[in-house]
Design an enzyme around this catalytic site. Sequence first.
Site, mmCIF file in Angstrom:
data_model
loop_
_atom_site.group_PDB
_atom_site.id
_atom_site.type_symbol
_atom_site.label_atom_id
_atom_site.label_comp_id
_atom_site.label_asym_id
_atom_site.label_seq_id
_atom_site.Cartn_x
_atom_site.Cartn_y
_atom_site.Cartn_z
ATOM 1 N N ARG A 28 52.223 17.087 47.844
ATOM 2 C CA ARG A 28 51.534 17.943 48.812
ATOM 3 C C ARG A 28 50.479 17.107 49.526
ATOM 4 O O ARG A 28 49.830 16.261 48.918
ATOM 5 C CB ARG A 28 50.852 19.132 48.134
ATOM 6 N N GLU A 65 22.756 27.579 68.029
ATOM 7 C CA GLU A 65 23.899 28.056 68.816
ATOM 8 C C GLU A 65 23.640 29.339 69.590
ATOM 9 O O GLU A 65 24.332 29.602 70.582
ATOM 10 C CB GLU A 65 25.117 28.260 67.910
ATOM 11 N N SER A 86 43.023 28.234 55.959
ATOM 12 C CA SER A 86 44.430 27.828 55.983
ATOM 13 C C SER A 86 44.768 27.091 54.692
ATOM 14 O O SER A 86 44.983 25.875 54.691
ATOM 15 C CB SER A 86 44.698 26.943 57.211
ATOM 16 N N GLY A 90 47.247 26.650 52.906
ATOM 17 C CA GLY A 90 48.514 25.942 52.762
ATOM 18 C C GLY A 90 48.373 24.452 53.033
ATOM 19 O O GLY A 90 49.209 23.661 52.591
ATOM 20 N N GLU A 118 25.974 16.755 70.068
ATOM 21 C CA GLU A 118 27.243 17.185 69.489
ATOM 22 C C GLU A 118 28.209 17.693 70.555
ATOM 23 O O GLU A 118 29.223 18.303 70.238
ATOM 24 C CB GLU A 118 26.990 18.265 68.424
#
Length: 182
Positions: free
Chosen positions: A24, A89, A106, A108, A135
Amino acid sequence: YFRMERLRLRHRRFDGGWSAAMDREVLVRPHAAAVLPYDPVHDAVVLIEQFRAAALVAGVDPWLLEIVAGVIEPGETPEAVVRREAVEEAGCTVTALEPIGRVLPSPGADAELIHLYCGRVDSMGIGGLHGLAGEHEDIRAFVLPFPAAFARVTEAPVTNANALIALQWLAFNRERLRRLWP
Protein backbone atom coordinates in the site's frame (compact mmCIF):
# COMPACT_ATOMS: atom_id res chain seq x y z
CA TYR A 1 6.26 19.01 2.40
CA PHE A 2 4.37 15.80 1.65
CA ARG A 3 5.87 12.35 1.42
CA MET A 4 4.77 8.99 0.12
CA GLU A 5 5.28 5.85 2.18
CA ARG A 6 5.12 2.38 0.71
CA LEU A 7 3.97 -0.21 3.22
CA ARG A 8 4.09 -3.98 3.01
CA LEU A 9 1.63 -5.27 5.56
CA ARG A 10 -0.86 -7.83 6.75
CA HIS A 11 -3.82 -7.21 9.01
CA ARG A 12 -6.22 -9.18 11.16
CA ARG A 13 -9.38 -10.10 9.22
CA PHE A 14 -12.96 -10.00 10.50
CA ASP A 15 -13.05 -13.82 10.54
CA GLY A 16 -10.06 -13.86 12.94
CA GLY A 17 -7.46 -14.92 10.37
CA TRP A 18 -4.74 -12.85 8.73
CA SER A 19 -4.85 -11.20 5.31
CA ALA A 20 -2.29 -11.98 2.64
CA ALA A 21 0.71 -9.65 2.50
CA MET A 22 -0.07 -6.54 0.47
CA ASP A 23 1.62 -3.37 -0.70
CA ARG A 24 0.00 0.00 0.00
CA GLU A 25 1.11 3.55 -0.70
CA VAL A 26 0.08 6.33 1.65
CA LEU A 27 0.40 10.10 1.22
CA VAL A 28 1.70 11.45 4.53
CA ARG A 29 0.70 15.03 5.18
CA PRO A 30 0.83 17.14 8.33
CA HIS A 31 -2.31 17.01 10.47
CA ALA A 32 -4.58 20.05 10.32
CA ALA A 33 -7.31 21.82 12.26
CA ALA A 34 -10.37 23.66 10.95
CA VAL A 35 -13.05 25.84 12.50
CA LEU A 36 -16.48 27.04 11.47
CA PRO A 37 -16.76 30.53 12.98
CA TYR A 38 -20.34 30.89 14.28
CA ASP A 39 -22.09 33.94 15.71
CA PRO A 40 -24.96 32.61 17.85
CA VAL A 41 -26.39 36.08 18.49
CA HIS A 42 -26.92 36.76 14.76
CA ASP A 43 -27.22 33.05 13.79
CA ALA A 44 -24.54 33.62 11.15
CA VAL A 45 -21.35 31.91 10.03
CA VAL A 46 -18.11 33.22 8.61
CA LEU A 47 -17.02 31.42 5.44
CA ILE A 48 -14.01 31.92 3.23
CA GLU A 49 -13.34 31.44 -0.46
CA GLN A 50 -9.96 30.77 -2.00
CA PHE A 51 -8.22 29.23 -5.01
CA ARG A 52 -7.26 25.56 -4.71
CA ALA A 53 -4.88 24.03 -7.28
CA ALA A 54 -6.03 20.47 -6.44
CA ALA A 55 -9.60 21.39 -7.44
CA LEU A 56 -8.24 22.71 -10.75
CA VAL A 57 -6.40 19.42 -11.33
CA ALA A 58 -9.61 17.53 -10.44
CA GLY A 59 -11.37 19.44 -13.23
CA VAL A 60 -13.71 21.53 -11.07
CA ASP A 61 -14.03 25.22 -10.26
CA PRO A 62 -10.86 25.98 -8.26
CA TRP A 63 -12.51 28.71 -6.16
CA LEU A 64 -13.84 26.78 -3.16
CA LEU A 65 -16.16 27.83 -0.38
CA GLU A 66 -14.47 26.70 2.85
CA ILE A 67 -14.14 27.10 6.58
CA VAL A 68 -10.99 28.42 8.24
CA ALA A 69 -8.21 25.81 8.42
CA GLY A 70 -4.49 25.37 8.82
CA VAL A 71 -1.67 22.93 9.37
CA ILE A 72 -0.71 22.02 12.94
CA GLU A 73 2.90 23.07 13.38
CA PRO A 74 5.25 21.14 15.73
CA GLY A 75 4.43 21.99 19.34
CA GLU A 76 1.11 23.62 18.44
CA THR A 77 -2.30 22.40 19.59
CA PRO A 78 -5.26 22.11 17.19
CA GLU A 79 -7.08 24.74 19.25
CA ALA A 80 -4.20 27.20 18.86
CA VAL A 81 -4.17 26.58 15.10
CA VAL A 82 -7.84 27.43 14.61
CA ARG A 83 -7.56 30.55 16.75
CA ARG A 84 -4.49 31.71 14.77
CA GLU A 85 -5.98 30.85 11.39
CA ALA A 86 -9.30 32.57 12.19
CA VAL A 87 -7.41 35.85 12.54
CA GLU A 88 -5.16 35.25 9.50
CA GLU A 89 -7.84 33.97 7.10
CA ALA A 90 -11.01 35.75 8.23
CA GLY A 91 -10.04 38.60 10.53
CA CYS A 92 -12.11 37.21 13.39
CA THR A 93 -11.40 36.26 16.99
CA VAL A 94 -12.68 32.94 18.32
CA THR A 95 -13.87 33.34 21.92
CA ALA A 96 -15.00 29.75 22.59
CA LEU A 97 -14.52 26.38 20.88
CA GLU A 98 -16.76 23.35 20.60
CA PRO A 99 -15.15 20.18 19.20
CA ILE A 100 -16.96 18.63 16.23
CA GLY A 101 -14.66 15.64 15.80
CA ARG A 102 -11.64 14.34 13.92
CA VAL A 103 -11.86 13.22 10.31
CA LEU A 104 -9.68 11.40 7.81
CA PRO A 105 -10.64 13.08 4.51
CA SER A 106 -9.40 10.31 2.23
CA PRO A 107 -8.24 7.31 4.31
CA GLY A 108 -7.82 5.09 1.27
CA ALA A 109 -4.60 6.91 0.39
CA ASP A 110 -4.04 9.92 2.68
CA ALA A 111 -2.91 9.90 6.36
CA GLU A 112 -3.98 13.51 7.09
CA LEU A 113 -6.10 13.87 10.23
CA ILE A 114 -8.22 17.00 10.59
CA HIS A 115 -9.50 18.27 13.94
CA LEU A 116 -12.84 20.07 13.34
CA TYR A 117 -14.33 22.74 15.61
CA CYS A 118 -17.11 25.24 15.77
CA GLY A 119 -15.92 28.55 17.19
CA ARG A 120 -17.92 31.37 18.75
CA VAL A 121 -17.31 34.74 17.11
CA ASP A 122 -18.90 38.16 16.82
CA SER A 123 -19.57 38.48 13.09
CA MET A 124 -20.18 42.23 13.09
CA GLY A 125 -17.69 43.92 10.79
CA ILE A 126 -16.20 40.64 9.53
CA GLY A 127 -15.42 40.36 5.83
CA GLY A 128 -12.94 41.44 3.22
CA LEU A 129 -9.68 40.08 1.90
CA HIS A 130 -7.23 38.22 4.09
CA GLY A 131 -4.36 35.73 4.05
CA LEU A 132 -0.60 35.75 4.31
CA ALA A 133 1.29 37.09 1.30
CA GLY A 134 4.23 34.80 2.14
CA GLU A 135 1.94 31.81 1.67
CA HIS A 136 0.39 33.24 -1.54
CA GLU A 137 -3.00 33.36 0.15
CA ASP A 138 -5.79 35.38 -1.44
CA ILE A 139 -8.76 34.71 0.82
CA ARG A 140 -12.17 36.38 0.78
CA ALA A 141 -14.05 36.19 4.08
CA PHE A 142 -17.76 36.90 4.35
CA VAL A 143 -20.69 36.41 6.70
CA LEU A 144 -23.88 34.55 5.82
CA PRO A 145 -26.97 33.79 7.87
CA PHE A 146 -26.79 30.10 8.78
CA PRO A 147 -29.74 29.01 6.57
CA ALA A 148 -28.20 30.69 3.51
CA ALA A 149 -24.75 29.20 4.21
CA PHE A 150 -26.19 25.72 4.71
CA ALA A 151 -28.15 25.95 1.45
CA ARG A 152 -25.19 27.33 -0.48
CA VAL A 153 -22.80 24.57 0.58
CA THR A 154 -25.23 21.64 0.43
CA GLU A 155 -26.54 22.65 -3.01
CA ALA A 156 -23.11 23.28 -4.56
CA PRO A 157 -21.95 20.85 -7.26
CA VAL A 158 -18.58 20.48 -5.48
CA THR A 159 -17.78 21.65 -2.00
CA ASN A 160 -15.07 21.49 0.59
CA ALA A 161 -15.67 18.44 2.83
CA ASN A 162 -14.70 20.27 6.03
CA ALA A 163 -17.30 22.97 5.34
CA LEU A 164 -19.97 20.42 4.56
CA ILE A 165 -19.29 18.38 7.70
CA ALA A 166 -19.10 21.47 9.95
CA LEU A 167 -22.30 23.03 8.60
CA GLN A 168 -24.20 19.75 8.89
CA TRP A 169 -22.94 19.41 12.47
CA LEU A 170 -24.09 22.96 13.19
CA ALA A 171 -27.52 22.20 11.74
CA PHE A 172 -27.91 19.55 14.46
CA ASN A 173 -26.30 21.61 17.26
CA ARG A 174 -27.38 25.19 16.56
CA GLU A 175 -30.05 25.53 19.22
CA ARG A 176 -27.79 23.99 21.87
CA LEU A 177 -24.96 26.41 20.97
CA ARG A 178 -27.31 29.39 21.01
CA ARG A 179 -28.26 28.46 24.60
CA LEU A 180 -24.61 27.70 25.53
CA TRP A 181 -23.19 30.85 23.91
CA PRO A 182 -25.77 33.63 24.63
